[in-house]
Design an enzyme around this catalytic site. Sequence first.
Site, PDB file in Angstrom:
ATOM      1  N   LEU A  40       0.883  -1.104   0.088  1.00  0.00           N
ATOM      2  CA  LEU A  40       0.002   0.137  -0.059  1.00  0.00           C
ATOM      3  C   LEU A  40       0.770   1.316  -0.055  1.00  0.00           C
ATOM      4  O   LEU A  40       2.093   1.128   0.216  1.00  0.00           O
ATOM      5  CB  LEU A  40      -0.686  -0.034   1.231  1.00  0.00           C
ATOM      6  N   LYS A  53      13.212  11.071   0.412  1.00  0.00           N
ATOM      7  CA  LYS A  53      13.484  11.520   1.617  1.00  0.00           C
ATOM      8  C   LYS A  53      14.550  11.121   2.234  1.00  0.00           C
ATOM      9  O   LYS A  53      15.340  11.477   3.157  1.00  0.00           O
ATOM     10  CB  LYS A  53      12.210  12.109   2.390  1.00  0.00           C
ATOM     11  N   GLY A 275       8.761  15.519 -15.718  1.00  0.00           N
ATOM     12  CA  GLY A 275       7.144  15.769 -15.259  1.00  0.00           C
ATOM     13  C   GLY A 275       6.404  14.266 -15.222  1.00  0.00           C
ATOM     14  O   GLY A 275       6.968  13.458 -15.547  1.00  0.00           O
ATOM     15  N   ASP A 316      -3.222  12.832  -7.973  1.00  0.00           N
ATOM     16  CA  ASP A 316      -2.563  13.189  -9.217  1.00  0.00           C
ATOM     17  C   ASP A 316      -3.329  12.909 -10.639  1.00  0.00           C
ATOM     18  O   ASP A 316      -2.864  13.615 -11.503  1.00  0.00           O
ATOM     19  CB  ASP A 316      -1.208  12.311  -9.410  1.00  0.00           C
ATOM     20  N   MET A 322       0.552  18.071  -8.256  1.00  0.00           N
ATOM     21  CA  MET A 322       0.947  16.457  -7.956  1.00  0.00           C
ATOM     22  C   MET A 322       1.834  16.496  -6.711  1.00  0.00           C
ATOM     23  O   MET A 322       2.868  16.258  -6.799  1.00  0.00           O
ATOM     24  CB  MET A 322       1.704  15.982  -9.298  1.00  0.00           C
ATOM     25  N   HIS A 448      12.853  32.252  20.890  1.00  0.00           N
ATOM     26  CA  HIS A 448      14.486  32.475  20.467  1.00  0.00           C
ATOM     27  C   HIS A 448      15.416  31.521  21.086  1.00  0.00           C
ATOM     28  O   HIS A 448      15.356  31.119  22.311  1.00  0.00           O
ATOM     29  CB  HIS A 448      14.824  33.883  20.954  1.00  0.00           C
TER      30      HIS A 448
HETATM   31  P1  FAD Z   1      -0.176   7.645  -6.278  1.00  0.00           P
HETATM   32  O1  FAD Z   1       0.371   7.729  -5.108  1.00  0.00           O
HETATM   33  O2  FAD Z   1       0.274   7.576  -7.552  1.00  0.00           O
HETATM   34  O3  FAD Z   1      -1.108   6.095  -6.219  1.00  0.00           O
HETATM   35  C1  FAD Z   1      -2.023   5.591  -7.130  1.00  0.00           C
HETATM   36  C2  FAD Z   1      -1.971   3.998  -6.994  1.00  0.00           C
HETATM   37  O4  FAD Z   1      -2.892   3.692  -7.682  1.00  0.00           O
HETATM   38  C3  FAD Z   1      -0.692   3.209  -7.323  1.00  0.00           C
HETATM   39  O5  FAD Z   1      -0.194   2.638  -6.250  1.00  0.00           O
HETATM   40  C4  FAD Z   1      -0.944   2.529  -8.298  1.00  0.00           C
HETATM   41  O6  FAD Z   1      -0.527   1.266  -8.419  1.00  0.00           O
HETATM   42  C5  FAD Z   1      -2.380   2.265  -8.086  1.00  0.00           C
HETATM   43  N1  FAD Z   1      -3.303   2.143  -9.514  1.00  0.00           N
HETATM   44  C6  FAD Z   1      -3.502   2.845 -10.581  1.00  0.00           C
HETATM   45  N2  FAD Z   1      -4.096   2.130 -11.446  1.00  0.00           N
HETATM   46  C7  FAD Z   1      -4.674   1.172 -10.754  1.00  0.00           C
HETATM   47  C8  FAD Z   1      -5.650   0.133 -11.195  1.00  0.00           C
HETATM   48  N3  FAD Z   1      -6.458   0.096 -12.307  1.00  0.00           N
HETATM   49  N4  FAD Z   1      -6.097  -0.641 -10.112  1.00  0.00           N
HETATM   50  C9  FAD Z   1      -5.399  -0.698  -8.919  1.00  0.00           C
HETATM   51  N5  FAD Z   1      -4.686   0.102  -8.604  1.00  0.00           N
HETATM   52  C10 FAD Z   1      -4.083   1.318  -9.450  1.00  0.00           C
HETATM   53  N6  FAD Z   1       4.858  14.710  -3.312  1.00  0.00           N
HETATM   54  C11 FAD Z   1       4.961  15.512  -2.032  1.00  0.00           C
HETATM   55  O7  FAD Z   1       4.176  16.017  -1.775  1.00  0.00           O
HETATM   56  N7  FAD Z   1       6.325  15.213  -1.323  1.00  0.00           N
HETATM   57  C12 FAD Z   1       7.255  14.785  -1.767  1.00  0.00           C
HETATM   58  O8  FAD Z   1       8.281  14.898  -1.232  1.00  0.00           O
HETATM   59  C13 FAD Z   1       7.238  14.002  -2.883  1.00  0.00           C
HETATM   60  N8  FAD Z   1       8.317  13.436  -3.505  1.00  0.00           N
HETATM   61  C14 FAD Z   1       8.237  12.633  -4.518  1.00  0.00           C
HETATM   62  C15 FAD Z   1       9.305  12.127  -5.210  1.00  0.00           C
HETATM   63  C16 FAD Z   1       9.171  11.245  -6.291  1.00  0.00           C
HETATM   64  C17 FAD Z   1      10.303  10.676  -6.778  1.00  0.00           C
HETATM   65  C18 FAD Z   1       7.981  11.233  -7.083  1.00  0.00           C
HETATM   66  C19 FAD Z   1       7.999  10.332  -8.153  1.00  0.00           C
HETATM   67  C20 FAD Z   1       7.139  11.672  -6.421  1.00  0.00           C
HETATM   68  C21 FAD Z   1       7.094  12.666  -5.312  1.00  0.00           C
HETATM   69  N9  FAD Z   1       5.777  13.256  -4.831  1.00  0.00           N
HETATM   70  C22 FAD Z   1       6.180  14.104  -3.712  1.00  0.00           C
HETATM   71  C23 FAD Z   1       4.681  13.272  -5.573  1.00  0.00           C
HETATM   72  C24 FAD Z   1       3.538  12.175  -4.822  1.00  0.00           C
HETATM   73  O9  FAD Z   1       4.172  10.998  -4.829  1.00  0.00           O
HETATM   74  C25 FAD Z   1       2.342  12.104  -5.401  1.00  0.00           C
HETATM   75  O10 FAD Z   1       1.855  13.440  -5.514  1.00  0.00           O
HETATM   76  C26 FAD Z   1       1.276  11.356  -4.821  1.00  0.00           C
HETATM   77  O11 FAD Z   1       1.900   9.855  -4.702  1.00  0.00           O
HETATM   78  C27 FAD Z   1      -0.089  11.066  -5.511  1.00  0.00           C
HETATM   79  O12 FAD Z   1      -0.712  10.550  -4.575  1.00  0.00           O
HETATM   80  P2  FAD Z   1      -2.207   9.667  -5.316  1.00  0.00           P
HETATM   81  O13 FAD Z   1      -2.663   8.813  -4.262  1.00  0.00           O
HETATM   82  O14 FAD Z   1      -2.862  10.664  -6.272  1.00  0.00           O
HETATM   83  O15 FAD Z   1      -1.460   8.763  -6.455  1.00  0.00           O
HETATM   84  P1  NAI Z   2       8.503  19.060 -12.744  1.00  0.00           P
HETATM   85  O1  NAI Z   2       7.427  19.568 -13.313  1.00  0.00           O
HETATM   86  O2  NAI Z   2       8.795  19.328 -11.178  1.00  0.00           O
HETATM   87  O3  NAI Z   2       9.824  19.324 -13.424  1.00  0.00           O
HETATM   88  C1  NAI Z   2      10.117  18.973 -14.767  1.00  0.00           C
HETATM   89  C2  NAI Z   2      11.179  20.009 -15.469  1.00  0.00           C
HETATM   90  O4  NAI Z   2      11.514  19.549 -16.516  1.00  0.00           O
HETATM   91  C3  NAI Z   2      10.687  21.423 -15.691  1.00  0.00           C
HETATM   92  O5  NAI Z   2      11.698  22.301 -15.245  1.00  0.00           O
HETATM   93  C4  NAI Z   2      10.586  21.493 -17.142  1.00  0.00           C
HETATM   94  O6  NAI Z   2      10.689  22.825 -17.585  1.00  0.00           O
HETATM   95  C5  NAI Z   2      11.515  20.388 -17.688  1.00  0.00           C
HETATM   96  N1  NAI Z   2      11.181  20.000 -19.025  1.00  0.00           N
HETATM   97  C6  NAI Z   2      10.039  19.723 -19.504  1.00  0.00           C
HETATM   98  N2  NAI Z   2      10.460  18.791 -20.824  1.00  0.00           N
HETATM   99  C7  NAI Z   2      11.589  18.914 -20.884  1.00  0.00           C
HETATM  100  C8  NAI Z   2      12.723  18.365 -22.048  1.00  0.00           C
HETATM  101  N3  NAI Z   2      12.252  18.039 -22.911  1.00  0.00           N
HETATM  102  N4  NAI Z   2      14.060  18.675 -21.675  1.00  0.00           N
HETATM  103  C9  NAI Z   2      14.409  19.414 -20.626  1.00  0.00           C
HETATM  104  N5  NAI Z   2      13.726  19.712 -19.628  1.00  0.00           N
HETATM  105  C10 NAI Z   2      12.475  19.576 -19.723  1.00  0.00           C
HETATM  106  O7  NAI Z   2       8.500  17.383 -12.867  1.00  0.00           O
HETATM  107  P2  NAI Z   2       9.308  16.413 -11.988  1.00  0.00           P
HETATM  108  O8  NAI Z   2      10.667  16.884 -11.392  1.00  0.00           O
HETATM  109  O9  NAI Z   2       9.389  15.225 -12.989  1.00  0.00           O
HETATM  110  O10 NAI Z   2       8.467  16.181 -10.805  1.00  0.00           O
HETATM  111  C11 NAI Z   2       7.219  15.298 -11.158  1.00  0.00           C
HETATM  112  C12 NAI Z   2       6.168  15.825  -9.896  1.00  0.00           C
HETATM  113  O11 NAI Z   2       6.478  15.154  -9.065  1.00  0.00           O
HETATM  114  C13 NAI Z   2       6.260  17.242  -9.545  1.00  0.00           C
HETATM  115  O12 NAI Z   2       5.288  17.987 -10.291  1.00  0.00           O
HETATM  116  C14 NAI Z   2       5.988  17.318  -8.306  1.00  0.00           C
HETATM  117  O13 NAI Z   2       4.623  17.503  -8.029  1.00  0.00           O
HETATM  118  C15 NAI Z   2       6.211  15.931  -7.658  1.00  0.00           C
HETATM  119  N6  NAI Z   2       7.239  15.733  -6.798  1.00  0.00           N
HETATM  120  C16 NAI Z   2       7.131  16.713  -5.668  1.00  0.00           C
HETATM  121  C17 NAI Z   2       8.183  16.519  -4.703  1.00  0.00           C
HETATM  122  C18 NAI Z   2       8.247  17.344  -3.522  1.00  0.00           C
HETATM  123  O14 NAI Z   2       7.196  17.856  -3.460  1.00  0.00           O
HETATM  124  N7  NAI Z   2       9.244  17.723  -3.028  1.00  0.00           N
HETATM  125  C19 NAI Z   2       9.399  15.732  -5.013  1.00  0.00           C
HETATM  126  C20 NAI Z   2       9.499  15.242  -6.334  1.00  0.00           C
HETATM  127  C21 NAI Z   2       8.430  15.180  -7.044  1.00  0.00           C
END
Ligand code: FAD
Ligand code: NAI
Length: 469
Positions: A40, A53, A275, A316, A322, A448
């Site tokens: 999960l 993290k 993205g 998302d 996202m 402080h």
């Molecule tokens: P998800 O977490 O993507 O969950 C969707 C689930 O649905 C998945 O487990 C998938 O297997 C399941 N699913 C899909 N289709 C089906 C189906 N047909 N049947 C059954 N199950 C299905 N956000 C932050 O706020 N802080 C962060 O620090 C952060 N760091 C991130 C780092 C990375 C590397 C990445 C990739 C993302 C990060 N994010 C972060 C973004 C965050 O992970 C997402 O915004 C969040 O997980 C979205 O939640 P969700 O419930 O919409 O979808």
């Molecule tokens: P992002 O949207 O943050 O960044 C993508 C970057 O790629 C942008 O700067 C964009 O201009 C650039 N880009 C797009 N097309 C390109 C190309 N063809 N060549 C070169 N550069 C290009 O997306 P990212 O980093 O993939 O993360 C996805 C999502 O995951 C984010 O939108 C964020 O919401 C979530 N996330 C959140 C975190 C957090 O809250 N700390 C940590 C990691 C992910």
Amino acid sequence: MSEQNFDLVVIGAGPGGYVCAIRAAQLGMKVACVEKRETLGGTCLNVGCIPSKALLQASEKFEEASHGLAAFGVKTGKVELDLKAMMGHKDKTVKSNVDGVAYLFKKNKVEWIKGAAKVAGAGKVDVALNAGGTQTLAAKNIVIATGSDVVSIPALPIDEKRIVSSTGALALPDVPKTMVLVGGGVIGLEMGSVWQRLGAKVTVVEFLDRIMPGMDGEVSKQMQRILQKQGMAFKLSTKVTGAKVAAKGVTLTVEPAGGGAAETIDAEIVLVAIGRRPFTDGLGLKESGVALDEKGRIAIDAHYRTNVPGIYAIGDVVVGPMLAHKAEDEGMAVAEILAGQHGHVNYDAIPSVVYTWPEVASVGRTEEQLKADGVAYKIGKFPFTANGRARAQNSTDGFVKILADAATDRVLGVHMVGPSVGELVAEMALAIEFGASSEDIARTCHAHPTLTEAVREAALAVDGRPIHI
Ligand code: FAD
Ligand code: NAI
């Protein structure tokens, strides 16, 4: 094939789906949550927020032990990296979090169904069970929370070995000597920071003329300078046009985004982080008539309703940032709406944090947005160089910037770079949620010596009366 009846079937157990399922169960509904992964927690707990993290924290410790402790009078011998143990820390962190959700499901009597769900029309979900066979679930309501997936580009086919997504970058077997990040957004900068601290030479290739494009312009400029000081190289306004993969690395061809002479860059590992896209594959949306918006997200109204009665969507897979906490809040809101309550999310008060060092945090509107909206605003800014606690921590890079309405003084946006600003932003989200003025923050006593005093000083600075600068 068996059929079971539920008040609510949630599809996807990420932060949106699992929180929705728990809240709905708390409100007395009979709930099932279908998840195709074996654990999960979705992207966030398995391959997103939590493992990234864990590695950021661990690599920060390595960096500090290698370069930061001597300045505090702490001598260490030769600092060595045990990458396997560091990955072990990450895996243990993930396991305790995903097991935690399983425990919460049991505690709240949410039925966890392991399999891939397909919407078979209003009130029906077909599940292809992971264990084999199928099951049909009948539900008064369905919430789709299927999240997002990596965006790839044809020039860079992801093999998770040499050309990796964030998932591959969380599990590299060795520290690469060289790494190229395609995309200077949140994932690129966080994962790039991890591997740079562990010894990789990191280059960012970004299509636009700035990193972190959605952030306040001043924040993104300052952060680029800080990361450059840490050794990260940037190629802005640059696009990748081709990649040649060999046994030991990748040769990328890049050229100016606006056209011009091509050049090549060699890297052991290329991370594609440009993205994420809403994930609706195999959900049967077309057949069941659920409409998508122009960006391929599930189209919803202000109450998370799709165009098909009884089918809702959150996280998302729908409009909005996202972010895990945005998905969680929507999960709670939709459960409350289904229970006849007034579930609501304030989209003006969703914080955003980038967990680099220093951190970046913001909530509310940027200067660029306020200008575009024609809103007159005042700025209060305070640098961490003038904060006693930041000096004591040897971490004085960055600032707090508060934007307040010029006429009413209401806080409209807060943008920060600095130590632990990801924690400081909670106070600012609360300020925006409560409709606080900068004067309210300025008049609130802050302990402080803490980093929070920088927030108070920035609030004082809105009115031109900071004490410590
Ligand atoms: P998800 O977490 O993507 O969950 C969707 C689930 O649905 C998945 O487990 C998938 O297997 C399941 N699913 C899909 N289709 C089906 C189906 N047909 N049947 C059954 N199950 C299905 N956000 C932050 O706020 N802080 C962060 O620090 C952060 N760091 C991130 C780092 C990375 C590397 C990445 C990739 C993302 C990060 N994010 C972060 C973004 C965050 O992970 C997402 O915004 C969040 O997980 C979205 O939640 P969700 O419930 O919409 O979808
Ligand atoms: P992002 O949207 O943050 O960044 C993508 C970057 O790629 C942008 O700067 C964009 O201009 C650039 N880009 C797009 N097309 C390109 C190309 N063809 N060549 C070169 N550069 C290009 O997306 P990212 O980093 O993939 O993360 C996805 C999502 O995951 C984010 O939108 C964020 O919401 C979530 N996330 C959140 C975190 C957090 O809250 N700390 C940590 C990691 C992910």
